[in-house]
Design an enzyme around this catalytic site. Structure first.
Site, mmCIF file in Angstrom:
data_model
loop_
_atom_site.group_PDB
_atom_site.id
_atom_site.type_symbol
_atom_site.label_atom_id
_atom_site.label_comp_id
_atom_site.label_asym_id
_atom_site.label_seq_id
_atom_site.Cartn_x
_atom_site.Cartn_y
_atom_site.Cartn_z
ATOM 1 C CG ASP A 1 -0.263 -5.296 10.074
ATOM 2 O OD1 ASP A 1 -1.018 -4.408 9.672
ATOM 3 O OD2 ASP A 1 0.765 -5.067 10.742
ATOM 4 C CD GLU B 1 0.820 0.817 5.082
ATOM 5 O OE1 GLU B 1 2.007 0.729 5.384
ATOM 6 O OE2 GLU B 1 -0.028 1.289 5.865
HETATM 7 O O1 FUB Z 1 1.587 -2.779 11.363
HETATM 8 C C1 FUB Z 1 2.548 -1.861 10.948
HETATM 9 C C2 FUB Z 1 2.177 -1.328 9.608
HETATM 10 O O2 FUB Z 1 0.929 -0.678 9.666
HETATM 11 C C3 FUB Z 1 1.968 -2.397 8.573
HETATM 12 O O3 FUB Z 1 3.123 -2.953 8.108
HETATM 13 C C4 FUB Z 1 1.151 -1.637 7.608
HETATM 14 O O4 FUB Z 1 0.577 -2.412 6.608
HETATM 15 C C5 FUB Z 1 0.169 -0.975 8.527
HETATM 16 O O5 FUB Z 1 -0.869 -1.830 8.897
#
Ligand code: FUB
Length: 450
Positions: free
Chosen positions: A34, A211
């Site tokens: 991320d 997301e």
């Molecule tokens: O890293 C945990 C979660 O997985 C993140 O918050 C999302 O964006 C995905 O990458």
């Protein structure tokens, strides 16, 4: 002066400022995911989240993310990264459930000399709505590398993950985050409280998980970029608009789904020294478990109309590699269709990196943009092994380009370092090709030039 000469001279002029050795993944001693990259104080800082293998006996969800804290990394050349250590940990934030290992994707932004680090995590007490769930908190520092002081409480009115902050040209800051939809709200001047109620951004795909928003402005256009599951796993998509709150129009795909099945992707874009880069993640060091990911970088280009060209992930990464550095051929630019393969050096410790096997005559691998600083007719140093002894040719600029050296790889079960004299190389940027000269399989870890 002909164009070729001019081009080589231009590269020579540019190279000293960009002596970069950036291969993917860029962080090679721990998992990292991320990545939010930011240009701060003339350097690039990466604020990733930190995957770890789940510790035993912690009552954690099986085969799920396990993320205890955040490190920050910085680099001037995108090659050498300094780890500034842990900046925020689940054990040291009052509102975070310190048993949850849920410190997911963060962001950080500078305002008036202060650095605001935004991070999601599971709360340790239920909010007014009775829900524990994910909150988003802020930690504040005077320098990008910290120390960061977390606010006592998560931001009121936010229930979500993957915070991202944009400060617009008029000074107004916006918080974006996801929770089913992607939301936007104005932040107060203090950067720690909402000024408006979060609103779900309209006109984004309704089907499939969305997301990880990352919003930026370029030439008056606002780009809302985000991972989205159009098919089975996440790909990076973007929408464009004329204001930070939209309306946005879905415009295209920045990076396709991982070919090897890493379910998530999460990214950021920066312009640094007149080049745009995409930071993203992939599970290179953990092919069997895609919740242990690693940060990668590749160059990104815009079309004249402001749309983004698709980025094809590479192992080579970005920038110039000094000839005197360890050139990891397994982070290749191109590879022959037959006879050339990549494998871990040690499957029990993937951070020990990879090796290349050239199994038959004509199998080859190439590594581009290697900088030979001065006229060089020194030696090539090779760390390689061949059970029956082997021979490879080192060529430059093309697979059938001039031969720099014929290298005999000694008969050995283990990799051994040997040196071979090379023919003259003109100073400047060259692409390296290593080609098997006979059918004896050869394993190569790295090469370097003296
Ligand atoms: O890293 C945990 C979660 O997985 C993140 O918050 C999302 O964006 C995905 O990458």
């Amino acid at each position: 002066m002909n164009f070729k000469k001019y081009f080589i001279l231009a590269l020579l002029y540019v190279v000293p400022a960009f002596t970069v050795l950036a291969q993917n993944p860029i962080i090679r001693d721990q998992f990292s995911a991320d990545p939010t990259a930011r240009v701060m104080n003339g350097k690039v800082y990466v604020f990733p989240s930190h995957d770890i293998p789940a510790p035993p006996n912690k009552n954690l969800r099986e085969n799920w993310f396990c993320m205890p804290d955040y490190h920050v990394f910085s680099s001037e050349d995108l090659g050498e990264w300094t780890d500034h250590g842990v900046i925020v940990s689940q054990n040291k934030v009052a509102w975070v459930d310190s048993t949850s290992y849920s410190m997911w994707a963060p962001d950080c932004i500078e305002r008036n000399g202060k650095y605001y680090f935004y991070f999601p995590a599971n709360k340790n007490v239920a909010g007014p709505n009775g829900r524990k769930g994910f909150g988003i908190g802020v930690a504040v520092a005077d320098k990008p590398e910290g120390p960061y002081v977390p606010e006592e409480n998560a931001i009121e009115g936010v229930f979500g993950i993957d915070p991202n902050v944009l400060i617009d040209k008029d000074g107004q800051a916006y918080l974006y985050y996801s929770m089913g939809n992607i939301y936007v709200a104005k932040l107060k001047e203090n950067m720690t409280e909402l000024a408006t109620k979060p609103v779900a951004i309209a006109n984004l795909p309704e089907k499939g998980m969305k997301e990880g928003p990352f919003v930026f402005e370029r030439n008056g256009k606002y780009y809302l970029t985000f991972p989205h599951v159009e098919n089975d796993t996440e790909r990076l998509e973007y929408a464009m608009g004329d204001s930070p709150e939209g309306p946005f129009t879905m415009t295209g795909v920045i990076m396709d789904e991982s070919e090897t099945g890493c379910w998530t992707n999460h990214h950021s874009l920066i312009e640094y020294n007149d080049q745009w880069y995409l930071f993203y993640h992939h599970n290179d060091y953990s092919p069997q478990f895609d919740k242990n990911r690693s940060v990668c970088i590749d160059s990104l280009f815009f079309n004249a109309d402001g749309t983004i060209q698709k980025v094809i992930p590479t192992k080579r990464g970005v920038g110039v590699t000094p000839a005197s550095g360890k050139i990891q051929l397994d982070r290749y630019s191109a590879i022959s269709e037959n006879g050339a393969t990549i494998a871990f050096n040690d499957t029990t410790n993937t951070f020990a990196g990879w090796k290349t096997t050239l199994a038959n005559k004509g199998a080859w691998i190439s590594y581009n943009t290697v900088n030979f600083e001065k006229k060089n007719s020194g030696k090539v140093v090779v760390n390689a092994g061949a059970l029956n002894g082997g021979k490879v040719e080192l060529r430059i600029d093309a697979v059938d380009g001039p031969v720099l050296a014929e290298i005999d790889v000694p008969e050995s079960k283990e990799m051994t370092v040997s040196k071979t004299k090379i023919n003259k190389v003109e100073p400047g940027i060259h692409n390296i090709f290593v080609v098997a000269a006979n059918d004896n399989p050869v394993e190569i870890d790295w090469i370097s030039f003296e």
